[in-house]
Scaffold this active site. Structure first.
Site, PDB file in Angstrom:
ATOM      1  N   ALA A 283     -22.106  -5.234 -13.108  1.00  0.00           N
ATOM      2  CA  ALA A 283     -22.113  -3.794 -13.350  1.00  0.00           C
ATOM      3  C   ALA A 283     -23.370  -3.188 -12.746  1.00  0.00           C
ATOM      4  O   ALA A 283     -24.121  -3.865 -12.024  1.00  0.00           O
ATOM      5  CB  ALA A 283     -22.043  -3.520 -14.856  1.00  0.00           C
ATOM      6  N   SER A 284     -23.618  -1.929 -13.050  1.00  0.00           N
ATOM      7  CA  SER A 284     -24.733  -1.228 -12.417  1.00  0.00           C
ATOM      8  C   SER A 284     -26.086  -1.779 -12.859  1.00  0.00           C
ATOM      9  O   SER A 284     -27.036  -1.805 -12.082  1.00  0.00           O
ATOM     10  CB  SER A 284     -24.655   0.260 -12.741  1.00  0.00           C
ATOM     11  OG  SER A 284     -24.586   0.460 -14.139  1.00  0.00           O
ATOM     12  N   LEU A 285     -26.184  -2.236 -14.113  1.00  0.00           N
ATOM     13  CA  LEU A 285     -27.468  -2.673 -14.639  1.00  0.00           C
ATOM     14  C   LEU A 285     -27.618  -4.192 -14.706  1.00  0.00           C
ATOM     15  O   LEU A 285     -28.734  -4.696 -14.721  1.00  0.00           O
ATOM     16  CB  LEU A 285     -27.686  -2.109 -16.051  1.00  0.00           C
ATOM     17  CG  LEU A 285     -27.543  -0.597 -16.233  1.00  0.00           C
ATOM     18  CD1 LEU A 285     -27.877  -0.211 -17.672  1.00  0.00           C
ATOM     19  CD2 LEU A 285     -28.437   0.151 -15.264  1.00  0.00           C
ATOM     20  N   ALA A 286     -26.513  -4.910 -14.787  1.00  0.00           N
ATOM     21  CA  ALA A 286     -26.590  -6.356 -15.022  1.00  0.00           C
ATOM     22  C   ALA A 286     -25.315  -7.031 -14.552  1.00  0.00           C
ATOM     23  O   ALA A 286     -24.353  -6.371 -14.134  1.00  0.00           O
ATOM     24  CB  ALA A 286     -26.803  -6.622 -16.517  1.00  0.00           C
ATOM     25  N   GLN A 287     -25.314  -8.359 -14.647  1.00  0.00           N
ATOM     26  CA  GLN A 287     -24.115  -9.128 -14.362  1.00  0.00           C
ATOM     27  C   GLN A 287     -23.946 -10.203 -15.429  1.00  0.00           C
ATOM     28  O   GLN A 287     -24.903 -10.557 -16.126  1.00  0.00           O
ATOM     29  CB  GLN A 287     -24.172  -9.751 -12.970  1.00  0.00           C
ATOM     30  CG  GLN A 287     -25.297 -10.729 -12.737  1.00  0.00           C
ATOM     31  CD  GLN A 287     -25.452 -11.068 -11.255  1.00  0.00           C
ATOM     32  OE1 GLN A 287     -25.479 -10.182 -10.398  1.00  0.00           O
ATOM     33  NE2 GLN A 287     -25.544 -12.357 -10.947  1.00  0.00           N
ATOM     34  N   VAL A 288     -22.728 -10.730 -15.558  1.00  0.00           N
ATOM     35  CA  VAL A 288     -22.408 -11.648 -16.651  1.00  0.00           C
ATOM     36  C   VAL A 288     -21.997 -13.006 -16.100  1.00  0.00           C
ATOM     37  O   VAL A 288     -21.162 -13.096 -15.188  1.00  0.00           O
ATOM     38  CB  VAL A 288     -21.278 -11.075 -17.531  1.00  0.00           C
ATOM     39  CG1 VAL A 288     -20.922 -12.043 -18.658  1.00  0.00           C
ATOM     40  CG2 VAL A 288     -21.685  -9.715 -18.109  1.00  0.00           C
TER      41      VAL A 288
ATOM     42  N   LYS B 284     -25.478 -12.108 -20.224  1.00  0.00           N
ATOM     43  CA  LYS B 284     -25.667 -10.864 -19.467  1.00  0.00           C
ATOM     44  C   LYS B 284     -27.108 -10.816 -18.967  1.00  0.00           C
ATOM     45  O   LYS B 284     -28.056 -10.797 -19.763  1.00  0.00           O
ATOM     46  CB  LYS B 284     -25.373  -9.659 -20.369  1.00  0.00           C
ATOM     47  CG  LYS B 284     -25.460  -8.310 -19.679  1.00  0.00           C
ATOM     48  CD  LYS B 284     -25.024  -7.198 -20.634  1.00  0.00           C
ATOM     49  CE  LYS B 284     -25.105  -5.828 -19.977  1.00  0.00           C
ATOM     50  NZ  LYS B 284     -24.654  -4.754 -20.895  1.00  0.00           N
TER      51      LYS B 284
ATOM     52  N   ASP C  62     -19.439   4.778 -23.479  1.00  0.00           N
ATOM     53  CA  ASP C  62     -19.080   4.279 -22.152  1.00  0.00           C
ATOM     54  C   ASP C  62     -17.797   3.447 -22.221  1.00  0.00           C
ATOM     55  O   ASP C  62     -17.756   2.296 -21.782  1.00  0.00           O
ATOM     56  CB  ASP C  62     -20.223   3.436 -21.590  1.00  0.00           C
ATOM     57  CG  ASP C  62     -20.176   3.320 -20.074  1.00  0.00           C
ATOM     58  OD1 ASP C  62     -19.412   4.093 -19.450  1.00  0.00           O
ATOM     59  OD2 ASP C  62     -20.894   2.474 -19.516  1.00  0.00           O
TER      60      ASP C  62
END
Length: 539
Positions: free
Chosen positions: A166-171, A185, A322
């Site tokens: 995503a825009s802020l992080a990845q999983v 995350k 969101d």
């Protein structure tokens, strides 16, 4: 011709102001010299990209549509093509800049009926599941810094390929040493620097546009970004939000608490930049095909989504802001058994709890009263509660239109299905025409409304998009749910006053609510019967 020259002059002034203001913005953004230097290298680049993209899109529209008669088939075809090209340019800009630009692109993807379909489709297809990805080396850097060791030491298994970004992080999927499957995350390493740069960039752009085009006043966006971004970048805050959300359902909405879930947090493996949670298998809420394969009815999921967020907005006053498709997962309710027809009850799993808003009791009750007025076509209640929420006595009709996506004559229509959007080209064209025609008034309304209500507007857009994907046809039931829960919230508020008159008023409201819901259920049954008869006739 004079209009075109004025437009070009304003564009030139805008570009000059953007570049001239960049240095001042970066100098005043941070007291940290290192941060200031990073901003010096980042903000001008982003401003340049923004200006080039904006100029290219503006030129494309003017050149491609020049001389084509309004309403002609040639103009419609050319407009479709320029919409598509411009949407792709905007998409590329969002991906290059990253950070909050991805979030802005996601928001555009939810604004169905308000922006051209080409923009909605382009953003929706790309922004939710195709965000930039940090390298495994960067992920290891974050984990080692936050937890003191490399992923293969902290976890028994760690997949280096992320399942989502995503825009802020990845999983990433991992497994703890005691065998539990978890989702990790990891914040993008550049986010702290980029977030500050994004704020500085948007600050300059919005203020400059407001100076050149006074009707364009989105300065509230800067204040909102500065308040929300630090919270979203603190994953411990996100973890606390998820637990508070579930606590609210258990305490305030026990009837559906079992049907709403958030992954459990592994606190010993979580920090402000790293969040380790229980791994949840399920289908994205807009993946109708997989939902059906799980033995779950999409219409039941749509009802659950509507009920969940109505309870948050009107009763809890603590709202997940969101709720796009990637943040809502559906799975069979763990405790449920298959029905005779092989169907299972759904459970809604809420992900990404970084962005929540709290509504104080007065705002929450007024917002509930406004929605009750909208559902039951009560013009006086709409006017009164719109004014209480800041729309004033002159923009209540516009406020109602933005909330419902219906023109005022439909909002106050006493028909049972007066708020149902048919979703056809006529509806879409009408709504886009209103958005274009009343842009200055919309800007003024957004300036007046409390920022918490602006986030509710975004949440409504997201939920409308989810409902459309699930049902793929107009539905009256979601409005019945909103009408019931908003009315219940008002009744509960009156009962808390502990006076005889308040109790009497609440009792009368409850009788009125039951009568209205009964009428709506009968109307819904008749509509279904009519639809069934049409289908049989066609066969």
């Amino acid at each position: 011709m004079a209009t075109r020259s004025l437009w070009r002059a304003k564009l030139a002034v805008s570009a000059t102001a953007l570049f001239g203001g960049a240095a001042a913005a970066t100098i005043t953004t941070s007291e940290d010299p290192a941060m200031t230097m990073k901003l010096y290298s980042t903000v001008p680049v982003r401003l340049l990209r923004d200006s080039i993209t904006a100029a290219a899109i503006a030129f494309d529209y003017e050149y491609s549509l020049w001389g084509l008669p309004e309403g002609s088939s040639e103009r419609l075809r050319a407009k479709h093509e320029v919409h598509l090209r411009s949407a792709r340019k905007l998409q590329e800009l969002c991906f290059k800049n990253g950070g909050i630009y991805i979030k802005l692109g996601q928001h555009i993807g939810q604004l169905e009926y308000l922006v051209p379909e080409e923009y909605v489709r382009t953003m929706r297809e790309s922004m939710l599941n195709k965000c930039p990805v940090s390298s495994y080396e960067q992920v290891c850097e974050v984990i080692e810094k936050e937890l003191g060791d490399k992923p293969d030491k902290i976890f028994s298994e760690f997949d280096p390929v992320p399942i989502a970004s995503a825009s802020l992080a990845q999983v990433h999927v991992a497994r703890t040493h005691n065998g539990q499957k978890v989702a990790v995350k990891v914040q993008h390493t550049h986010m702290t620097d980029t977030a500050a740069a994004d704020c500085a960039t948007v600050d300059v752009i919005v203020n400059t546009l407001h100076r050149v085009f006074p009707s364009f006043d989105y300065r509230w966006l800067i204040v909102e970004m500065r308040e929300s971004l630090p919270k979203e970048l603190d994953f411990l805050n996100e973890a606390k939000n998820s637990e508070k959300c579930l606590h609210n359902f258990l305490k305030l909405s026990p009837r559906i608490a079992a049907y709403v879930y958030a992954p459990k947090v592994h606190w010993n493996l979580s920090t402000s930049k790293l969040l380790t949670m229980e791994f949840i298998d399920g289908a994205q809420v807009n993946d109708v095909k997989t939902i059906k394969k799980l033995g779950i009815r999409p219409d039941e999921v749509a009802r659950l989504v509507s009920e969940t967020f109505a309870e948050m907005m009107f009763k809890h006053g603590f709202v997940h802001c969101d709720p796009h498709a990637a943040n809502l997962i559906v799975r069979p309710l763990p405790s449920s058994r298959k029905s005779i027809l092989g169907k299972r009850k759904p459970q809604l799993v809420l992900l990404d709890h970084g962005l929540y808003k709290e509504l104080d009791n007065e705002t929450r009750t007024n917002y509930a009263a406004l929605w009750k007025g909208l559902i039951f076509s009560d013009a006086d209640a709409i006017k009164k509660n719109s004014a209480k929420l800041g729309a004033g006595e002159d923009l209540y009709a516009l406020f109602a239109g933005i909330l419902t996506m219906r023109p005022w004559n439909r909002v106050i229509d006493t028909s049972i299905d007066h708020l149902v959007i048919q979703g056809n080209d006529s509806d879409r064209s009408e709504l886009q025409m209103y958005a274009s025609q009343y842009f200055p008034q919309i800007t003024e309304l957004l300036r007046r409304l409390p920022r918490v209500i602006l986030l509710m507007l975004k949440t409504n857009d997201c939920l409308r998009s989810v409902s459309n994907a699930l049902l793929q046809e107009p539905s009256l039931e979601t409005f019945m749910i909103v009408g019931r829960i908003s009315s219940e919230a008002i009744i509960e508020a009156k009962l808390q006053k502990r006076s005889f008159l308040s109790w009497l008023s609440a009792w009368l409201d409850e009788i009125q609510l039951e009568a209205r819901l009964f009428i709506m259920r009968v109307a819904l049954w008749l509509l279904r019967l009519r639809k069934l008869s049409w289908q049989m006739a066609l066969k």
